[in-house]
Design an enzyme around this catalytic site. Structure first.
Site, PDB file in Angstrom:
ATOM      1  N   HIS B  68      54.375  -1.966  29.225  1.00 32.13           N
ATOM      2  CA  HIS B  68      53.574  -2.375  30.294  1.00 32.13           C
ATOM      3  C   HIS B  68      53.797  -3.929  30.396  1.00 32.13           C
ATOM      4  O   HIS B  68      53.285  -4.547  29.481  1.00 32.13           O
ATOM      5  CB  HIS B  68      52.081  -1.826  30.330  1.00 32.13           C
ATOM      6  N   LEU B  69      54.390  -4.334  31.310  1.00 35.55           N
ATOM      7  CA  LEU B  69      54.526  -5.814  31.514  1.00 35.55           C
ATOM      8  C   LEU B  69      53.499  -6.662  32.327  1.00 35.55           C
ATOM      9  O   LEU B  69      53.611  -7.558  32.412  1.00 35.55           O
ATOM     10  CB  LEU B  69      56.100  -6.114  32.026  1.00 35.55           C
ATOM     11  N   ASN B 100      52.275   0.695  36.810  1.00 34.94           N
ATOM     12  CA  ASN B 100      50.867   0.582  37.042  1.00 34.94           C
ATOM     13  C   ASN B 100      50.561  -0.902  37.103  1.00 34.94           C
ATOM     14  O   ASN B 100      49.737  -1.353  36.334  1.00 34.94           O
ATOM     15  CB  ASN B 100      50.079   1.301  35.997  1.00 34.94           C
ATOM     16  N   ASP B 157      52.404   6.900  34.582  1.00 34.07           N
ATOM     17  CA  ASP B 157      51.826   6.506  33.628  1.00 34.07           C
ATOM     18  C   ASP B 157      50.467   5.820  33.318  1.00 34.07           C
ATOM     19  O   ASP B 157      50.402   4.777  34.239  1.00 34.07           O
ATOM     20  CB  ASP B 157      52.912   5.784  32.337  1.00 34.07           C
ATOM     21  N   HIS B 184      52.894  11.307  31.412  1.00 36.85           N
ATOM     22  CA  HIS B 184      51.570  10.945  30.644  1.00 36.85           C
ATOM     23  C   HIS B 184      50.893  12.034  30.866  1.00 36.85           C
ATOM     24  O   HIS B 184      50.032  12.407  31.841  1.00 36.85           O
ATOM     25  CB  HIS B 184      50.890   9.883  31.390  1.00 36.85           C
ATOM     26  N   HIS B 237      54.518   9.300  24.811  1.00 32.71           N
ATOM     27  CA  HIS B 237      53.484   9.207  23.708  1.00 32.71           C
ATOM     28  C   HIS B 237      52.923  10.634  23.134  1.00 32.71           C
ATOM     29  O   HIS B 237      51.570  10.649  23.298  1.00 32.71           O
ATOM     30  CB  HIS B 237      52.381   8.246  23.978  1.00 32.71           C
ATOM     31  N   ASP B 327      54.755   1.915  24.258  1.00 33.93           N
ATOM     32  CA  ASP B 327      53.662   1.797  24.928  1.00 33.93           C
ATOM     33  C   ASP B 327      52.981   0.585  24.929  1.00 33.93           C
ATOM     34  O   ASP B 327      51.552   0.353  24.780  1.00 33.93           O
ATOM     35  CB  ASP B 327      52.618   3.165  24.637  1.00 33.93           C
ATOM     36  N   HIS B 331      46.641  -6.739  26.579  1.00 34.84           N
ATOM     37  CA  HIS B 331      45.460  -6.883  27.359  1.00 34.84           C
ATOM     38  C   HIS B 331      44.793  -8.596  26.689  1.00 34.84           C
ATOM     39  O   HIS B 331      44.949  -8.602  25.542  1.00 34.84           O
ATOM     40  CB  HIS B 331      44.097  -5.958  26.927  1.00 34.84           C
TER      41      HIS B 331
HETATM   42 ZN   LIG Z   1      50.777   6.694  29.166  1.00 38.46          ZN
END
Ligand SMILES: [Zn+2]
Lengths: 309, 446, 186
Positions: B68-69, B100, B157, B184, B237, B327, B331
């Site tokens: 997740h970038l 997302n 996801d 997911h 995952h 994954d 944050h």
């Molecule tokens: Zn996920």
């Protein structure tokens, strides 16, 4: 007396010796409530902040009276007046309180671990007055104090805890404290309120039916049902719950002849316990309340009496 | 991907490459024009640059199927550039980024934006487009347009595609473009307000539990759809023993199912929630202050039971789990410094995954060759990247150089990622990525 | 602890004699015995108060009410105490209003314990008067406090340690003085 903790966060972390010495100490504090002048100077000049993120008039009042009887300055901060509602984080709020240099912070919070987080953050000593469904150590200790007035606390004693075990911090703190002292604990709840893998806790007996849990038991501890949980699909109706799990005269007859009945309050009369039982001779519910003040005095004195190194 | 003509000669290499099934010492590798040009015991070539590796390992660059970038929309957590820097520092040369973001990557415009931002990034960034518009689970995205724009796969996801009819159509439609669907798997009603694995820790500490069932039911549904439609499906995952069993038996029946597992699910179990150190001897100066209820143990799916971890490790070893994916979910520190139940799910992993892979070798879970299969070969196959995943002559010169004996301690303050939310702070690692090369150019140098 | 370094001041026999004398003085001083109560300070003060109660019962034919006082919560050194003081139960099952309280302790030293005891007693009511009876007065006062009944005066320096042992807690009665270094602490 060996109490080697900065804070009182849970009964899980206490040894049998620590629990017994706390109870013994609380025993000494009971007498103060009978004096004409119900105040001792032990914590004069100390500041106790009651930081309640969740409303609980009973627990807060009990801590407040305990602090005041020890001559501490007790300050109440409730969620409605605190800055939490303004979008400030818990740690921001706590930093602000710490800046006012309190000696003891009593925390009630709806989430697990909040008291631990605060304790890690501040130099003040922290008493957990309930964190989510995790722990409520002073409630369990006052329950033990009450039991010890009637029974010998230790191996050979059997306590049944009946109600919403899954969501009850009172149940958890009692389970840790009682099993640490070697007491046999039976728990009983509707399957929807019974955590999976609970049976892995040593010293715990999981019972399917209240009749099974109550058979010959020395102490009956009924938990409060949070009526608002009903719409979370945990039980079909209050009536149904009361029918199967409520404590009434007939069910209580299954317990030992001298069994005592406890409830952390406030009671939903006619739901987890009938009025007949709650007001009956075997109920010690009001003793629990008065013991609460003595126990909390003992805890505050223990933590606030001197600085922690 | 630059097409330069410069050359780089790596001398005295130990090559580990599952794609060629080679685990050989004393080799030279010549990289030319961004590709692997020659592999031989002794290459004499007047290369622009020569590096003597003194026996260090050369492995294909790791390919992360699942990061997740946060860009666009949450650049304060991570950007494409900071994420790519973290990637190459950890040995990853290609990273596939989930949809997302804000806006969600559900249109060619967003996909192109990501690729534009990635132009200056040191790693190859592969956009994964959403399955449904806005990830709302209602309408399919324009898969054709997105594929043409450069989307390598489709995934909602972070959320599950709860509507089985929508998931069916997504699987059918994506197969037109040979693009995988990355699922997911989560039953939302069973997941409810859970924050940790439903098991002995949730029972004892009163934290709301997430049952393995919430994952397993959805894995079963996904596999049944793929089997029925005879199309491939990829499970993100994987974290449960039952999930492993479902994937294993589906593979045995010939279902085209692949699965990934994250390093945190392979190394940590539910007990980390109450004791982050959990058996690990942590470096004192780097050890997190709060070991109980530390929010770096909160992710979805949650850290499972010891039994699940054991099953995952077995599945990783026998190939039931095809790939290791991080994954990577950055944050901001203050977002995680809240009550456990309020904290966002997710941990970062790009800068620790390969090192943890080396630990798996030390712990005899994987051989070095199997590690390159899980980190590079399988992910390239799942995403259909023909030029990557192996270092055979003619493949892209994307590789990592690993010193398998260089011990180090994880210090989040030294991360290239903007985020610090790792559960591995203070862990001792047995080996380290010392150089990363993308298209024949050194993009990371320890 | 080495017995040889102890300097015995009073033997068991001496202690018995001293208590008889104090009991006599109490009776002598307080003609209205029906208005007199005994309050012992935990731990050894309580034992001594019990013995005085017994002697007065036998000699003056009067059972004086006996109270037990724990002064921990009134100490002025709580925040500096290194080990946590144990709080024991105070039991004063009678009113203090208008009575004469004979406060009993084993050793009178700095006067701080007595100060705490006085504060505590006043919280229980308003006695007509409070008189202090101690087995040993060792001097070194830090507060302006004096005893009304003193068993024995033992001039000792602050470095010395004066120990009163009573049968109830220690198995035998004895008053000793010893250099502070030679003790293992109480
Ligand atoms: Zn996920």
């Amino acid at each position: 007396m060996g109490f080697e903790h900065k804070d009182l966060l849970g009964t899980r972390d206490l040894s049998a010796i620590e629990i017994r010495s706390l109870l013994e100490s609380a025993e000494s504090f009971k007498e103060i409530a009978e004096r004409p002048l119900k105040k001792v100077p032990a914590l004069r000049g100390k500041t106790v902040v009651n930081l309640f993120f969740e409303p609980s008039t009973r627990t807060r009042t009990s801590f407040e009276i305990a602090a005041k009887r020890l001559s501490a300055d007790a300050v109440n901060m409730s969620a409605s007046t605190s800055s939490v509602v303004k979008g400030e984080s818990l740690l921001d709020t706590v930093d602000n309180i710490q800046a006012m240099a309190p000696d003891i912070i009593v925390v009630r919070h709806k989430f697990v671990g909040a008291a631990h987080m605060i304790a890690e953050r501040v130099g003040a000593r922290v008493v957990n007055a309930g964190d989510g469904a995790n722990e409520h150590p002073t409630q369990a200790l006052l329950d033990l104090l009450t039991i010890s007035e009637h029974k010998r606390l230790g191996p050979g004693l059997t306590v049944a805890i009946i109600g919403d075990i899954a969501h009850s911090r009172v149940a958890r703190s009692n389970i840790w404290a009682l099993t640490t002292l070697g007491v046999t604990v039976r728990v009983c709840a509707p399957p929807t309120m019974l955590p999976r893998e609970l049976e892995k806790i040593p010293g715990l007996v999981v019972c399917e039916r209240p009749e099974e849990a109550l058979a010959g038991v020395d102490v009956v501890m009924m938990l409060r049902i949070q009526l608002e949980r009903q719409d979370r699909l945990l039980f079909p109706s209050i009536r149904d719950y009361a029918r199967i799990f409520g404590l009434n005269r007939q069910r209580l007859d299954l317990a030992a002849a001298d069994a005592i009945v406890m409830h952390p309050g406030p009671i939903n009369r006619g739901v987890e316990i009938t009025s007949e039982v709650a007001d009956g001779s075997r109920a010690v519910i009001l003793n629990q309340v008065s013991n609460g003040v003595a126990l909390r005095m003992a805890v505050l004195f223990l933590l606030g009496g001197q600085s922690y190194e | 991907m630059s097409s330069n003509n410069s050359s780089l000669l790596l001398k005295n290499v130990s090559l580990i490459d599952a794609g060629q099934n080679r685990d050989e010492k004393n080799l030279d590798i010549l990289l030319q024009a961004g590709k692997v040009a020659e592999i031989a015991p002794a290459i004499s070539f007047a290369a622009d640059q020569v590096i003597d590796l003194d026996g260090a390992w050369v492995m294909p660059g790791a390919i992360d199927l699942h990061v997740h970038l946060r860009e666009p929309g949450f650049e304060y957590k991570e950007t494409i550039l900071s994420g790519a820097r973290a990637a190459v520092a950890g040995g990853f040369t290609s990273i596939a980024c989930m949809a997302n973001t804000r806006p969600v990557n559900d249109s060619a415009a967003v996909t192109r934006f990501i690729l534009e931002q990635a132009a200056v990034a040191p790693a190859k960034v592969l956009p994964i487009a959403a399955i449904s518009k806005g990830m709302a689970g209602e309408e399919l995205v324009e898969m054709g347009d997105l594929s043409a724009a450069g989307a390598v796969a489709f995934s909602d996801d972070g959320k599950t595609v709860a509507n089985s009819k929508l998931l069916r159509h997504a699987l059918e439609y994506a197969s037109l473009f040979n693009k995988p669907l990355l699922c997911h798997c989560q039953d939302n009603a069973l997941f409810a307000d859970g924050v940790i694995h439903e098991g002995m820790i949730s029972a004892a500490h009163g934290l709301p539990g997430i049952p393995t069932l919430a994952e397993d039911i959805d894995i079963a549904r996904s596999i049944m759809l793929a089997e029925y439609l005879k199309v491939p499906i990829h499970i993100c995952h994987l974290s449960t023993a039952e999930g492993v069993r479902l994937v294993r038996s589906a593979k045995a029946r010939g279902v085209k199912v692949t699965a990934e597992a994250t390093p945190h699910h392979l190394f940590l179990d539910e007990r980390a929630v109450i004791d982050l150190a959990c058996g690990e001897v942590l470096d004192d100066s780097l050890k997190p202050e709060q070991l109980r209820y530390n929010t770096v143990t909160k992710m979805s799916p949650p850290l499972r039971s010891v039994v699940d971890v054991r099953a995952l490790r077995e599945a990783l070893a026998d190939g039931t789990i095809d790939a290791i994916a991080t994954d990577h979910a950055p944050h901001e520190t203050t977002e995680k410094a809240v009550e456990y139940e309020l904290a966002p799910f997710g941990v970062i992993g790009l800068e620790t995954a390969v090192a943890l892979g080396l630990r798996l070798i030390k712990e005899k879970v994987l051989t070095p060759l199997e590690l390159t299969a899980r980190l590079s070969l399988a992910p390239a196959e799942i995403l259909g990247l023909d030029d990557r995943g192996s270092l055979a002559v003619g493949m892209a010169a994307d590789l990592m150089i690993v010193d398998p004996e260089l011990e180090w301690t994880v210090d989040p303050e030294k991360f290239y990622s903007k985020a610090r939310n790792t559960p591995f702070a203070g862990w001792r690692m047995p080996g380290r990525v010392v150089k990363t090369i993308v298209d024949g150019k050194v993009v990371f140098n320890l | 602890m080495s017995q040889t370094e102890e300097n015995s001041v009073c033997s068991a026999q001496d202690v018995e004699q001293i208590l008889k004398r104090i009991a006599f003085e109490i009776v002598e001083r307080n003609l209205a015995l029906e208005k007199v109560v005994l309050v012992g300070i935990l731990t050894r003060g309580v034992s001594l108060a019990r013995r005085l109660q017994k002697i007065i019962g036998e000699t003056a034919n009067r059972d004086l009410p006996l109270g037990v006082l724990d002064i921990t919560l009134y100490r002025d050194d709580l925040s500096s105490a290194t080990h946590h003081p144990v709080v024991r139960k105070t039991e004063i099952p009678f009113s203090l209003d208008g009575v004469t309280v004979i406060l009993v302790d084993d050793v009178l030293y700095t006067g701080r314990t007595v100060r705490a005891a006085l504060d505590s007693l006043i919280d229980f009511g308003r006695p007509q008067s409070i008189q202090l009876a101690v087995l040993v007065d060792r001097g070194c006062r830090e507060l302006p406090i004096a005893a009304d009944f003193v068993g024995v005066s033992v001039p000792a320096s602050a470095q010395d340690r004066v120990m009163v042992r009573v049968e109830e807690s220690d198995g035998f009665d004895k008053i000793t003085v010893m250099p502070r270094d030679s003790t293992s602490g109480e």
